[in-house]
Design a protein around this motif. Structure first.
Motif, PDB file in Angstrom:
ATOM      1  N   LYS A 156       0.842  -1.205   0.000  1.00 17.48           N
ATOM      2  CA  LYS A 156       0.000   0.000   0.000  1.00 17.48           C
ATOM      3  C   LYS A 156       0.875   1.252   0.000  1.00 17.48           C
ATOM      4  N   ASN A 157       2.180   1.073   0.040  1.00 24.08           N
ATOM      5  CA  ASN A 157       3.129   2.172   0.090  1.00 24.08           C
ATOM      6  C   ASN A 157       3.107   2.921  -1.246  1.00 24.08           C
ATOM      7  N   GLU A 158       2.685   4.169  -1.228  1.00 22.72           N
ATOM      8  CA  GLU A 158       2.542   4.957  -2.456  1.00 22.72           C
ATOM      9  C   GLU A 158       3.853   5.086  -3.229  1.00 22.72           C
ATOM     10  N   SER A 159       4.950   5.288  -2.535  1.00 22.52           N
ATOM     11  CA  SER A 159       6.232   5.416  -3.223  1.00 22.52           C
ATOM     12  C   SER A 159       6.605   4.120  -3.919  1.00 22.52           C
ATOM     13  N   VAL A 160       6.422   3.016  -3.233  1.00 22.29           N
ATOM     14  CA  VAL A 160       6.747   1.720  -3.820  1.00 22.29           C
ATOM     15  C   VAL A 160       5.811   1.424  -4.982  1.00 22.29           C
ATOM     16  N   LEU A 161       4.522   1.697  -4.841  1.00 26.40           N
ATOM     17  CA  LEU A 161       3.575   1.489  -5.945  1.00 26.40           C
ATOM     18  C   LEU A 161       4.005   2.276  -7.181  1.00 26.40           C
ATOM     19  N   ARG A 162       4.290   3.533  -6.979  1.00 21.40           N
ATOM     20  CA  ARG A 162       4.697   4.407  -8.092  1.00 21.40           C
ATOM     21  C   ARG A 162       5.992   3.899  -8.722  1.00 21.40           C
ATOM     22  N   ASN A 163       6.973   3.580  -7.910  1.00 19.78           N
ATOM     23  CA  ASN A 163       8.263   3.144  -8.435  1.00 19.78           C
ATOM     24  C   ASN A 163       8.166   1.818  -9.185  1.00 19.78           C
ATOM     25  N   ILE A 164       7.451   0.869  -8.618  1.00 24.82           N
ATOM     26  CA  ILE A 164       7.351  -0.445  -9.249  1.00 24.82           C
ATOM     27  C   ILE A 164       6.539  -0.361 -10.543  1.00 24.82           C
ATOM     28  N   LEU A 165       5.462   0.420 -10.551  1.00 24.72           N
ATOM     29  CA  LEU A 165       4.698   0.577 -11.788  1.00 24.72           C
ATOM     30  C   LEU A 165       5.555   1.246 -12.860  1.00 24.72           C
ATOM     31  N   ASN A 166       6.351   2.219 -12.467  1.00 25.45           N
ATOM     32  CA  ASN A 166       7.264   2.864 -13.399  1.00 25.45           C
ATOM     33  C   ASN A 166       8.279   1.846 -13.917  1.00 25.45           C
ATOM     34  N   ALA A 167       8.829   1.026 -13.058  1.00 24.60           N
ATOM     35  CA  ALA A 167       9.790  -0.002 -13.489  1.00 24.60           C
ATOM     36  C   ALA A 167       9.137  -0.958 -14.483  1.00 24.60           C
ATOM     37  N   LEU A 168       7.938  -1.412 -14.164  1.00 20.16           N
ATOM     38  CA  LEU A 168       7.238  -2.331 -15.064  1.00 20.16           C
ATOM     39  C   LEU A 168       6.962  -1.689 -16.422  1.00 20.16           C
ATOM     40  N   SER A 169       6.730  -0.395 -16.428  1.00 18.54           N
ATOM     41  CA  SER A 169       6.440   0.287 -17.694  1.00 18.54           C
ATOM     42  C   SER A 169       7.647   0.292 -18.628  1.00 18.54           C
ATOM     43  N   GLN A 170       8.828   0.026 -18.098  1.00 20.35           N
ATOM     44  CA  GLN A 170      10.037  -0.028 -18.911  1.00 20.35           C
ATOM     45  C   GLN A 170      10.229  -1.401 -19.558  1.00 20.35           C
ATOM     46  N   LEU A 171       9.416  -2.362 -19.136  1.00 19.42           N
ATOM     47  CA  LEU A 171       9.591  -3.752 -19.564  1.00 19.42           C
ATOM     48  C   LEU A 171       8.504  -4.167 -20.547  1.00 19.42           C
ATOM     49  N   GLU A 172       8.740  -5.286 -21.212  1.00 20.34           N
ATOM     50  CA  GLU A 172       7.744  -5.850 -22.115  1.00 20.34           C
ATOM     51  C   GLU A 172       6.589  -6.427 -21.304  1.00 20.34           C
ATOM     52  N   LEU A 173       5.367  -6.253 -21.813  1.00 22.35           N
ATOM     53  CA  LEU A 173       4.198  -6.853 -21.169  1.00 22.35           C
ATOM     54  C   LEU A 173       4.316  -8.368 -21.174  1.00 22.35           C
ATOM     55  N   GLU A 174       3.871  -8.964 -20.092  1.00 24.84           N
ATOM     56  CA  GLU A 174       3.787 -10.417 -20.012  1.00 24.84           C
ATOM     57  C   GLU A 174       2.355 -10.767 -19.634  1.00 24.84           C
ATOM     58  N   GLU A 175       1.966 -11.989 -19.900  1.00 24.47           N
ATOM     59  CA  GLU A 175       0.595 -12.410 -19.615  1.00 24.47           C
ATOM     60  C   GLU A 175       0.368 -12.763 -18.144  1.00 24.47           C
ATOM     61  N   TYR A 176       1.410 -12.814 -17.365  1.00 24.16           N
ATOM     62  CA  TYR A 176       1.297 -13.159 -15.952  1.00 24.16           C
ATOM     63  C   TYR A 176       0.314 -12.229 -15.245  1.00 24.16           C
ATOM     64  N   ARG A 177      -0.736 -12.783 -14.674  1.00 24.70           N
ATOM     65  CA  ARG A 177      -1.753 -12.049 -13.909  1.00 24.70           C
ATOM     66  C   ARG A 177      -2.339 -10.869 -14.693  1.00 24.70           C
ATOM     67  N   GLU A 178      -2.398 -11.014 -16.003  1.00 23.77           N
ATOM     68  CA  GLU A 178      -2.774  -9.898 -16.860  1.00 23.77           C
ATOM     69  C   GLU A 178      -4.136  -9.301 -16.509  1.00 23.77           C
ATOM     70  N   SER A 179      -5.170 -10.136 -16.390  1.00 25.88           N
ATOM     71  CA  SER A 179      -6.503  -9.578 -16.118  1.00 25.88           C
ATOM     72  C   SER A 179      -6.559  -8.941 -14.732  1.00 25.88           C
ATOM     73  N   GLU A 180      -5.893  -9.539 -13.776  1.00 25.95           N
ATOM     74  CA  GLU A 180      -5.842  -8.951 -12.430  1.00 25.95           C
ATOM     75  C   GLU A 180      -5.104  -7.610 -12.461  1.00 25.95           C
ATOM     76  N   PHE A 181      -4.062  -7.556 -13.263  1.00 25.94           N
ATOM     77  CA  PHE A 181      -3.268  -6.337 -13.381  1.00 25.94           C
ATOM     78  C   PHE A 181      -4.107  -5.208 -13.981  1.00 25.94           C
ATOM     79  N   VAL A 182      -4.858  -5.522 -15.012  1.00 23.40           N
ATOM     80  CA  VAL A 182      -5.735  -4.514 -15.619  1.00 23.40           C
ATOM     81  C   VAL A 182      -6.732  -4.001 -14.574  1.00 23.40           C
TER      82      VAL A 182
END
Length: 173
Positions: free
Chosen positions: A80-106
Motif C-alpha cells: 500500500k506504500n505509495e512510493s513503492v507502488l509508483r516506483n514499481i509501476l514505473n519499473a514495469l512500464s520499462q519492460l515488455e508486457l507479459e501475460e502473468y496475472r494480466e486480467s488482475e493487473f488490468v
C-alpha cells in the motif's frame, strides 16, 4: 540482507544510478537482496529506495530486469506504500508486457485510477500503462476514458497532460 542495506545507504548518498545499475547487473545476488527488501516491505527508507533503484535497472538494463517482471508485478498487489507502488509501476512500464496475472493487473490499474486517494503520479503511470493494454484489447478504450473523465474533475498539470496524450492515442486506436 545487510549487504543490500549497506549498498542502499551508499546509493542514497551518491545517487549515481549508472554506477549502481552497472554494479547490480554484475552482482545478481545483491540485486536479489534489494528486490527482497521491497517484497518484504522493509522499513523506511529501504523499500522505497530499493524500488526506486529498480526503475533505473529496468530502464537502463531491461534485459536484466525482464525476468523479474512477475515478482515486480506481485509487489503491486502486496503493498500500500505509495512510493513503492509508483516506483514499481514505473519499473514495469520499462519492460515488455507479459501475460502473468494480466486480467488482475488490468483490474488493479483501473482500481488505482478510481481511487482518488492515490497520488497523481500513480494515476498518471496507470493511464500510460493502461494505454498499452488498450492497444492489445481495444474494448478497454471506453472504460479508460470514463475513469480519466472522473479524475479530471480536479486535474493537476501532470494529469492534464496524461489525459491529453491519452485522448490523442485513443483516437488513433
Amino acid at each position: 540482507m545487510n549487504e543490500a542495506r549497506l549498498f542502499l545507504r551508499e546509493f542514497i548518498k551518491e545517487r549515481d544510478f549508472k554506477s549502481a545499475t552497472s554494479f547490480l547487473v554484475n552482482e545478481p545476488g545483491l540485486s536479489e537482496q534489494i528486490l527482497q527488501l521491497t517484497e518484504q516491505k522493509a522499513e523506511y527508507p529501504f523499500a522505497e529506495h530499493a524500488s526506486w533503484l529498480w526503475i533505473h535497472l529496468a530502464k537502463e538494463k531491461p534485459q536484466f530486469a525482464q525476468p523479474f517482471y512477475a515478482r515486480l508485478l506481485d509487489i503491486l498487489f502486496e503493498t500500500k506504500n505509495e512510493s513503492v507502488l509508483r516506483n514499481i509501476l514505473n519499473a514495469l512500464s520499462q519492460l515488455e508486457l507479459e501475460e502473468y496475472r494480466e486480467s488482475e493487473f488490468v483490474d488493479l490499474l483501473f482500481g488505482f485510477l478510481l481511487n482518488k486517494t492515490h497520488k497523481v503520479a500513480l494515476h498518471v503511470y496507470s493511464i500510460y500503462f493502461l494505454l498499452r493494454f488498450v492497444r492489445k484489447y481495444p474494448e478497454f478504450k471506453g472504460e479508460l476514458q470514463q475513469c480519466v473523465d472522473i479524475l479530471m474533475e480536479n486535474p493537476t498539470p501532470a494529469l492534464t497532460v496524461a489525459a491529453r496524450n491519452m485522448k490523442k492515442e485513443l483516437s488513433a486506436i
